[in-house]
Write a protein that holds these residues in place. Structure first.
Motif, PDB file in Angstrom:
ATOM      1  N   UNK A  97      82.410  32.379 -76.084  1.00 27.96           N
ATOM      2  CA  UNK A  97      82.575  32.774 -77.491  1.00 27.96           C
ATOM      3  C   UNK A  97      81.647  33.941 -77.831  1.00 27.96           C
ATOM      4  N   UNK A  98      80.365  33.820 -77.454  1.00 28.55           N
ATOM      5  CA  UNK A  98      79.392  34.871 -77.755  1.00 28.55           C
ATOM      6  C   UNK A  98      79.751  36.185 -77.061  1.00 28.55           C
ATOM      7  N   UNK A  99      80.145  36.110 -75.795  1.00 25.14           N
ATOM      8  CA  UNK A  99      80.502  37.321 -75.046  1.00 25.14           C
ATOM      9  C   UNK A  99      81.732  38.002 -75.638  1.00 25.14           C
ATOM     10  N   UNK A 100      82.717  37.224 -76.043  1.00 24.10           N
ATOM     11  CA  UNK A 100      83.920  37.808 -76.655  1.00 24.10           C
ATOM     12  C   UNK A 100      83.582  38.475 -77.981  1.00 24.10           C
ATOM     13  N   UNK A 101      82.679  37.867 -78.762  1.00 21.28           N
ATOM     14  CA  UNK A 101      82.261  38.470 -80.033  1.00 21.28           C
ATOM     15  C   UNK A 101      81.537  39.797 -79.795  1.00 21.28           C
ATOM     16  N   UNK A 102      80.674  39.840 -78.787  1.00 27.06           N
ATOM     17  CA  UNK A 102      79.946  41.078 -78.463  1.00 27.06           C
ATOM     18  C   UNK A 102      80.916  42.171 -78.034  1.00 27.06           C
ATOM     19  N   UNK A 103      81.873  41.810 -77.182  1.00 25.71           N
ATOM     20  CA  UNK A 103      82.870  42.790 -76.728  1.00 25.71           C
ATOM     21  C   UNK A 103      83.721  43.289 -77.888  1.00 25.71           C
ATOM     22  N   UNK A 104      84.111  42.376 -78.790  1.00 26.98           N
ATOM     23  CA  UNK A 104      84.914  42.767 -79.959  1.00 26.98           C
ATOM     24  C   UNK A 104      84.131  43.720 -80.847  1.00 26.98           C
ATOM     25  N   UNK A 105      82.843  43.427 -81.069  1.00 25.10           N
ATOM     26  CA  UNK A 105      82.002  44.301 -81.896  1.00 25.10           C
ATOM     27  C   UNK A 105      81.853  45.679 -81.252  1.00 25.10           C
ATOM     28  N   UNK A 106      81.689  45.705 -79.927  1.00 22.32           N
ATOM     29  CA  UNK A 106      81.559  46.979 -79.212  1.00 22.32           C
ATOM     30  C   UNK A 106      82.842  47.791 -79.319  1.00 22.32           C
ATOM     31  N   UNK A 107      83.985  47.119 -79.206  1.00 24.93           N
ATOM     32  CA  UNK A 107      85.282  47.791 -79.301  1.00 24.93           C
ATOM     33  C   UNK A 107      85.491  48.383 -80.693  1.00 24.93           C
ATOM     34  N   UNK A 135      78.510  42.929 -66.266  1.00 27.98           N
ATOM     35  CA  UNK A 135      78.520  44.178 -65.494  1.00 27.98           C
ATOM     36  C   UNK A 135      79.300  45.272 -66.213  1.00 27.98           C
ATOM     37  N   UNK A 136      80.334  44.868 -66.953  1.00 32.06           N
ATOM     38  CA  UNK A 136      81.173  45.856 -67.658  1.00 32.06           C
ATOM     39  C   UNK A 136      80.612  46.219 -69.029  1.00 32.06           C
ATOM     40  N   UNK A 137      79.822  45.313 -69.637  1.00 34.19           N
ATOM     41  CA  UNK A 137      79.208  45.621 -70.923  1.00 34.19           C
ATOM     42  C   UNK A 137      78.167  46.727 -70.746  1.00 34.19           C
ATOM     43  N   UNK A 138      78.206  47.704 -71.569  1.00 27.31           N
ATOM     44  CA  UNK A 138      77.265  48.814 -71.465  1.00 27.31           C
ATOM     45  C   UNK A 138      77.717  49.892 -70.504  1.00 27.31           C
ATOM     46  N   UNK A 139      78.857  49.683 -69.844  1.00 29.24           N
ATOM     47  CA  UNK A 139      79.349  50.689 -68.896  1.00 29.24           C
ATOM     48  C   UNK A 139      79.720  51.980 -69.626  1.00 29.24           C
ATOM     49  N   UNK A 140      80.240  51.826 -70.844  1.00 35.53           N
ATOM     50  CA  UNK A 140      80.598  53.001 -71.651  1.00 35.53           C
ATOM     51  C   UNK A 140      79.370  53.843 -71.952  1.00 35.53           C
ATOM     52  N   UNK A 141      78.283  53.186 -72.355  1.00 37.07           N
ATOM     53  CA  UNK A 141      77.052  53.919 -72.658  1.00 37.07           C
ATOM     54  C   UNK A 141      76.415  54.491 -71.391  1.00 37.07           C
ATOM     55  N   UNK A 142      76.548  53.754 -70.271  1.00 37.40           N
ATOM     56  CA  UNK A 142      75.995  54.240 -69.004  1.00 37.40           C
ATOM     57  C   UNK A 142      76.699  55.522 -68.566  1.00 37.40           C
ATOM     58  N   UNK A 143      77.975  55.627 -68.873  1.00 35.91           N
ATOM     59  CA  UNK A 143      78.758  56.828 -68.553  1.00 35.91           C
ATOM     60  C   UNK A 143      78.130  58.062 -69.198  1.00 35.91           C
ATOM     61  N   UNK A 144      77.738  57.934 -70.468  1.00 32.17           N
ATOM     62  CA  UNK A 144      77.135  59.069 -71.177  1.00 32.17           C
ATOM     63  C   UNK A 144      75.667  59.245 -70.800  1.00 32.17           C
ATOM     64  N   UNK A 145      74.994  58.153 -70.428  1.00 28.04           N
ATOM     65  CA  UNK A 145      73.580  58.251 -70.051  1.00 28.04           C
ATOM     66  C   UNK A 145      73.420  59.019 -68.748  1.00 28.04           C
ATOM     67  N   UNK A 146      74.247  58.676 -67.760  1.00 24.43           N
ATOM     68  CA  UNK A 146      74.142  59.344 -66.465  1.00 24.43           C
ATOM     69  C   UNK A 146      74.691  60.762 -66.507  1.00 24.43           C
ATOM     70  N   UNK A 147      75.786  60.952 -67.277  1.00 21.44           N
ATOM     71  CA  UNK A 147      76.360  62.293 -67.412  1.00 21.44           C
ATOM     72  C   UNK A 147      76.689  62.909 -66.070  1.00 21.44           C
TER      73      UNK A 147
END
Length: 369
Positions: free
Chosen positions: A16-26, A236-248
């Motif tokens: 439940x918590x993980x789905x809520x975090x993913x929904x908020x990120x989306x 592993x997939x959470x934060x991957x979007x931000x990691x994409x911009x961090x590593x550039x």
């Protein structure tokens, strides 16, 4: 490697918590399309890493050290494979010239697709493992093949595999070459047509499917608990979007990272084969008897090998990057000898620029009031 069970309330609450975090990120990605700064990306990546470590701590308290160790090993393995995903994502974004402002949305859709594919494979993998122990031979052989492919295949070649599918789509449906923000469809000359975003989504989806085929056997080599497998994938997939911009652009320069990932896959492949031999039930191998001398590689050894492989590959890449930068020829700079000497008939670039500016700009003293 026995399947471990945690309290039902903890597993349900975690989902439940993980789905809520993913929904908020989306929602955040779609409500605020922007190019995140390095600081913002670093903070988000740090937050998700901290969240994973807190989760591992909870598993240690509620379960035991084996639970926590399996989760961390699985999470690090899936995280390394997810970073490998980013190499192909970078190529896809560049090839289709996705506006950087909307890359957050596109990446989030790619991450959701990856979760869906991995969820399906986790369920299928758990069912197959429960029924057929010999599947570990297949998983092990597949990971050894994948490791060799990872080490000797160029990511540019992987991205090119979608070309035929994309050409097929363009022949069958109307796709414009112009983006309309983050919209899937737009209207041109009164007709509704798809934007290139649809092609990007399909390219990301096929990439996610390929990586799911690699990652699920890899983590089942560490744990057989579907709960740990799924949560490790989500973290592993959470934060991957931000990691994409961090590593550039740095992600393209981590040249040895693919060899580290290949070694991890090969190591887990060997571990799976050894486990299959230890649990052997195939009649044509050792007369269907367990091969007792086949060693079982424990969770903490696996974790140490995985962390060491990623650390060595990353450090080696950064060292190479620094050495290449030192060896690169220094940019040619103008010296005093290059400056024109008064009276030699030459005119400096500055003088030409000033003269041009003077001749093209209106003279305030002669401009009528």
């Amino acid at each position: 490697m026995e399947t471990l069970a945690l309290p039902a309330w903890f597993e349900i609450g975690s989902f439940v918590v993980l789905l809520l975090i993913l929904a908020a990120d989306l929602i955040l990605a779609y409500k605020r399309p922007h190019i995140p700064s390095t600081r913002e990306s670093a903070l988000w990546v740090g937050f998700y890493v901290l969240l994973a470590l807190i989760f591992a701590g909870l598993m240690l308290v509620i379960g035991d050290a084996e639970h926590a160790g399996q989760f961390i090993a699985g999470w690090v393995t899936e995280y390394s494979l997810s970073i490998d995903n980013l190499f192909v994502f970078v190529i896809i974004m560049a090839r289709f010239s996705v506006p950087r402002k909307y890359q957050q949305e596109v990446l989030m859709v790619g991450i959701i697709l990856a979760l869906i594919f991995r969820g399906i494979f986790i369920i299928l993998g758990a069912v197959v493992i429960e029924q057929f122990s010999f599947v570990f031979y297949i998983f092990g052989a597949f990971l050894l093949y994948t490791a060799a492919n990872q080490a000797f295949t160029n990511h540019d070649d992987e991205a090119e595999t979608e070309n035929k599918l994309i050409a097929f789509l363009r022949r069958r449906i109307a796709i414009t070459d112009v983006y309309d923000g983050g919209k899937l469809r737009t209207v041109i000359d009164g007709k509704k047509v798809f934007t290139p975003i649809i092609v990007v989504f399909i390219a990301l989806g096929t990439t996610d499917l390929v990586f799911a085929l690699d990652s699920i056997p890899a983590i089942f080599g560490i744990t057989q608990s579907p709960f740990i497998v799924f949560t490790a994938n989500v973290f592993a997939l959470m934060g991957l979007r931000q990691l994409y911009f961090l590593l550039g652009d740095l992600i393209d320069k981590l040249v040895y990272l693919k060899y580290g990932i290949a070694f991890i896959l090969a190591f887990i492949g060997v571990k799976l084969v050894l486990h299959a031999m230890h649990e052997n039930e195939l009649p044509f191998i050792n007369n269907g008897q367990h091969i007792e001398w086949a060693p079982e590689i424990d969770t903490w050894t696996s974790l140490g090998v995985i962390l060491a492989s990623m650390a060595i590959a990353t450090i080696a890449s950064l060292v190479k990057l620094r050495v290449d930068a030192r060896r690169a020829p220094a940019p040619v700079q103008a010296t005093a000898a290059d400056e024109p000497t008064p009276g030699d008939g030459s005119t400096s670039a500055t003088a030409v620029t000033d003269a041009t500016a003077s001749s093209t700009s209106p003279d305030k003293s002669t401009t009528p009031e």
